[in-house]
Each structure stands twice: as structure tokens, then as C-alpha cells.
Design a protein around this motif. Sequence first.
Motif, PDB file in Angstrom:
ATOM      1  N   THR A  73       0.666  -1.310  -0.072  1.00  0.00           N
ATOM      2  CA  THR A  73      -0.096   0.023   0.046  1.00  0.00           C
ATOM      3  C   THR A  73       0.745   1.164   0.059  1.00  0.00           C
ATOM      4  O   THR A  73       1.913   1.175   0.904  1.00  0.00           O
ATOM      5  N   LEU A  74       0.540   2.244  -0.865  1.00  0.00           N
ATOM      6  CA  LEU A  74       1.090   3.432  -0.757  1.00  0.00           C
ATOM      7  C   LEU A  74       0.285   4.528  -0.689  1.00  0.00           C
ATOM      8  O   LEU A  74      -1.025   4.300  -0.767  1.00  0.00           O
ATOM      9  N   HIS A  75       0.542   5.601  -0.121  1.00  0.00           N
ATOM     10  CA  HIS A  75      -0.433   6.774   0.195  1.00  0.00           C
ATOM     11  C   HIS A  75       0.129   7.957  -0.644  1.00  0.00           C
ATOM     12  O   HIS A  75       1.163   8.353  -0.405  1.00  0.00           O
ATOM     13  N   ALA A  76      -0.973   8.950  -1.080  1.00  0.00           N
ATOM     14  CA  ALA A  76      -0.723  10.212  -1.738  1.00  0.00           C
ATOM     15  C   ALA A  76      -1.337  10.969  -0.745  1.00  0.00           C
ATOM     16  O   ALA A  76      -2.540  10.876  -0.461  1.00  0.00           O
ATOM     17  N   TRP A  77      -0.794  12.235  -0.593  1.00  0.00           N
ATOM     18  CA  TRP A  77      -0.971  13.289   0.159  1.00  0.00           C
ATOM     19  C   TRP A  77      -1.259  14.514  -0.355  1.00  0.00           C
ATOM     20  O   TRP A  77      -0.226  14.896  -1.112  1.00  0.00           O
ATOM     21  N   SER A  78      -2.332  15.314  -0.430  1.00  0.00           N
ATOM     22  CA  SER A  78      -2.248  16.549  -1.096  1.00  0.00           C
ATOM     23  C   SER A  78      -3.273  17.615  -0.290  1.00  0.00           C
ATOM     24  O   SER A  78      -4.192  17.177   0.608  1.00  0.00           O
ATOM     25  N   ARG A  79      -2.925  19.006  -0.254  1.00  0.00           N
ATOM     26  CA  ARG A  79      -3.758  19.977   0.284  1.00  0.00           C
ATOM     27  C   ARG A  79      -4.265  20.896  -0.736  1.00  0.00           C
ATOM     28  O   ARG A  79      -4.705  21.906  -0.051  1.00  0.00           O
ATOM     29  N   ALA A  80      -4.200  20.714  -1.942  1.00  0.00           N
ATOM     30  CA  ALA A  80      -4.778  21.367  -3.039  1.00  0.00           C
ATOM     31  C   ALA A  80      -6.377  20.980  -2.714  1.00  0.00           C
ATOM     32  O   ALA A  80      -6.838  20.298  -2.254  1.00  0.00           O
ATOM     33  N   VAL A  81      -7.121  22.068  -3.032  1.00  0.00           N
ATOM     34  CA  VAL A  81      -8.448  21.985  -3.162  1.00  0.00           C
ATOM     35  C   VAL A  81      -9.058  20.959  -4.053  1.00  0.00           C
ATOM     36  O   VAL A  81      -8.766  20.767  -5.338  1.00  0.00           O
ATOM     37  N   GLY A  82     -10.132  20.306  -3.228  1.00  0.00           N
ATOM     38  CA  GLY A  82     -10.622  18.973  -3.923  1.00  0.00           C
ATOM     39  C   GLY A  82      -9.500  17.970  -4.294  1.00  0.00           C
ATOM     40  O   GLY A  82      -8.548  17.620  -3.525  1.00  0.00           O
ATOM     41  N   PHE A  83     -10.065  16.985  -5.101  1.00  0.00           N
ATOM     42  CA  PHE A  83      -9.559  15.569  -5.385  1.00  0.00           C
ATOM     43  C   PHE A  83      -8.492  15.651  -6.590  1.00  0.00           C
ATOM     44  O   PHE A  83      -7.809  14.766  -6.774  1.00  0.00           O
ATOM     45  N   PRO A  84      -8.644  16.689  -7.510  1.00  0.00           N
ATOM     46  CA  PRO A  84      -7.829  16.423  -8.694  1.00  0.00           C
ATOM     47  C   PRO A  84      -6.263  16.240  -8.680  1.00  0.00           C
ATOM     48  O   PRO A  84      -5.596  15.187  -9.175  1.00  0.00           O
ATOM     49  N   GLU A  85      -5.703  17.048  -7.780  1.00  0.00           N
ATOM     50  CA  GLU A  85      -4.162  16.628  -7.502  1.00  0.00           C
ATOM     51  C   GLU A  85      -3.875  15.410  -7.104  1.00  0.00           C
ATOM     52  O   GLU A  85      -3.098  14.766  -7.544  1.00  0.00           O
ATOM     53  N   VAL A  86      -4.563  15.006  -6.011  1.00  0.00           N
ATOM     54  CA  VAL A  86      -4.184  13.353  -5.466  1.00  0.00           C
ATOM     55  C   VAL A  86      -4.487  12.430  -6.317  1.00  0.00           C
ATOM     56  O   VAL A  86      -3.839  11.475  -6.343  1.00  0.00           O
ATOM     57  N   LYS A  87      -5.414  12.672  -7.229  1.00  0.00           N
ATOM     58  CA  LYS A  87      -5.883  11.543  -8.107  1.00  0.00           C
ATOM     59  C   LYS A  87      -4.946  11.708  -9.371  1.00  0.00           C
ATOM     60  O   LYS A  87      -4.684  10.427  -9.579  1.00  0.00           O
ATOM     61  N   ARG A  88      -4.278  12.778  -9.756  1.00  0.00           N
ATOM     62  CA  ARG A  88      -3.106  12.813 -10.777  1.00  0.00           C
ATOM     63  C   ARG A  88      -1.933  12.101  -9.971  1.00  0.00           C
ATOM     64  O   ARG A  88      -1.500  11.276 -10.676  1.00  0.00           O
ATOM     65  N   ILE A  89      -1.829  12.326  -8.815  1.00  0.00           N
ATOM     66  CA  ILE A  89      -0.601  11.682  -8.087  1.00  0.00           C
ATOM     67  C   ILE A  89      -0.713  10.038  -7.999  1.00  0.00           C
ATOM     68  O   ILE A  89       0.255   9.226  -8.502  1.00  0.00           O
ATOM     69  N   ALA A  90      -1.873   9.882  -7.463  1.00  0.00           N
ATOM     70  CA  ALA A  90      -2.301   8.313  -7.582  1.00  0.00           C
ATOM     71  C   ALA A  90      -1.905   7.329  -8.991  1.00  0.00           C
ATOM     72  O   ALA A  90      -1.771   6.724  -8.995  1.00  0.00           O
ATOM     73  N   ASP A  91      -2.641   8.057 -10.152  1.00  0.00           N
ATOM     74  CA  ASP A  91      -2.383   7.506 -11.417  1.00  0.00           C
ATOM     75  C   ASP A  91      -0.920   7.680 -11.708  1.00  0.00           C
ATOM     76  O   ASP A  91      -0.728   6.550 -12.421  1.00  0.00           O
ATOM     77  N   ALA A  92      -0.253   8.554 -11.629  1.00  0.00           N
ATOM     78  CA  ALA A  92       1.241   8.618 -11.798  1.00  0.00           C
ATOM     79  C   ALA A  92       1.995   7.399 -11.185  1.00  0.00           C
ATOM     80  O   ALA A  92       2.860   6.870 -11.533  1.00  0.00           O
ATOM     81  N   VAL A  93       1.688   7.109  -9.879  1.00  0.00           N
ATOM     82  CA  VAL A  93       2.176   6.169  -9.112  1.00  0.00           C
ATOM     83  C   VAL A  93       1.672   4.659  -9.373  1.00  0.00           C
ATOM     84  O   VAL A  93       2.731   3.937  -9.684  1.00  0.00           O
ATOM     85  N   ALA A  94       0.588   4.420 -10.019  1.00  0.00           N
ATOM     86  CA  ALA A  94       0.099   3.245 -10.467  1.00  0.00           C
ATOM     87  C   ALA A  94       0.764   2.991 -11.943  1.00  0.00           C
ATOM     88  O   ALA A  94       1.183   2.131 -12.107  1.00  0.00           O
ATOM     89  N   ASP A  95       1.034   4.102 -12.792  1.00  0.00           N
ATOM     90  CA  ASP A  95       1.525   3.891 -14.066  1.00  0.00           C
ATOM     91  C   ASP A  95       3.019   3.494 -13.713  1.00  0.00           C
ATOM     92  O   ASP A  95       3.601   2.837 -14.615  1.00  0.00           O
TER      93      ASP A  95
END
Length: 141
Positions: A73-95
Motif C-alpha cells: 500500500t502506498l499513500h498520496a497526500w495533497s492539500r490542494a482544493v478538491g481531489f484532482p491533484e491527489v488523483k493525478r498523483i495516484a495515477d502517476a504512482v500506478a502507472d
Amino acid sequence: MASAELELQGAMVARLKADAPLTSLISGRVYDQPPADLNGVVPAATYPYVTLGEAQTIRDDATCVRGGEIYLTLHAWSRAVGFPEVKRIADAVADSLHDAPLALATNRLNSIEYRQTRVFRDPDGITSHAVIEFVAFTEKP
């Protein structure tokens, strides 16, 4: 001989820190444990970042082969408004890690596969959090 889980952790961190698309999002901030504040309680790392999470190894031997399934399990963390940034990070980790040809020092990685991502807001109401799960299949020589 090191454990396959420990060797895999090192190979994953090296790959994530060297991955250009992910680095453009998190500036190479991949931690086993993020830096903490002076009290050692609150993470003091600059957001966004990725941390290593839970792992479980299940022995899965076959004829003449000592093997295992490692759930990671890996965790991505963001303080940007909403979910877009953390979703982009999660996708990049998966890729970056799905089917990656990671070299282990003394064990053999047969494959690493992305399984799923869960995204939610942490209880602080500010932090967006993604939980990214993988399974790896390894053998001992």
C-alpha cells in the motif's frame, strides 16, 4: 539475504523518485515516514507527497520454488482544493509501478500489479488522501 519485501520497498522508492511524470507532481517527495514537527506528531513535509504504507507477505511456495505474494500500500497526500491533484498523483504512482521491471538484489520479482485506489478526505477536512494498492509476486533463488 534480505527479505523480498524489504528489497521491493527499496526498488519501488528508487523508481518513484526517478519517475519524471510523478516527480513533476511531487518533486521527488517519497517517504517511508514523512518528516514530523518538533513534537514528532504532525507531518511537516511539504505537500503533496507519497508515503509507503502497509505491507503483507503471504508465502506461496510451488514445487522447488520458495515464493510469496506481497501486498503493498502506498499513500498520496495533497492539500490542494478538491481531489484532482491527489488523483493525478495516484495515477502517476500506478502507472510507474504497474508491471515495472524492478530489479531486486537477491530475490526475483516475477511481477508487480496495480490493484486499486481509494480517494477520500482526511478527518482534518483539508487533506486529500489516496490509498494505492499493489500485489507483487516474488521468488527466492
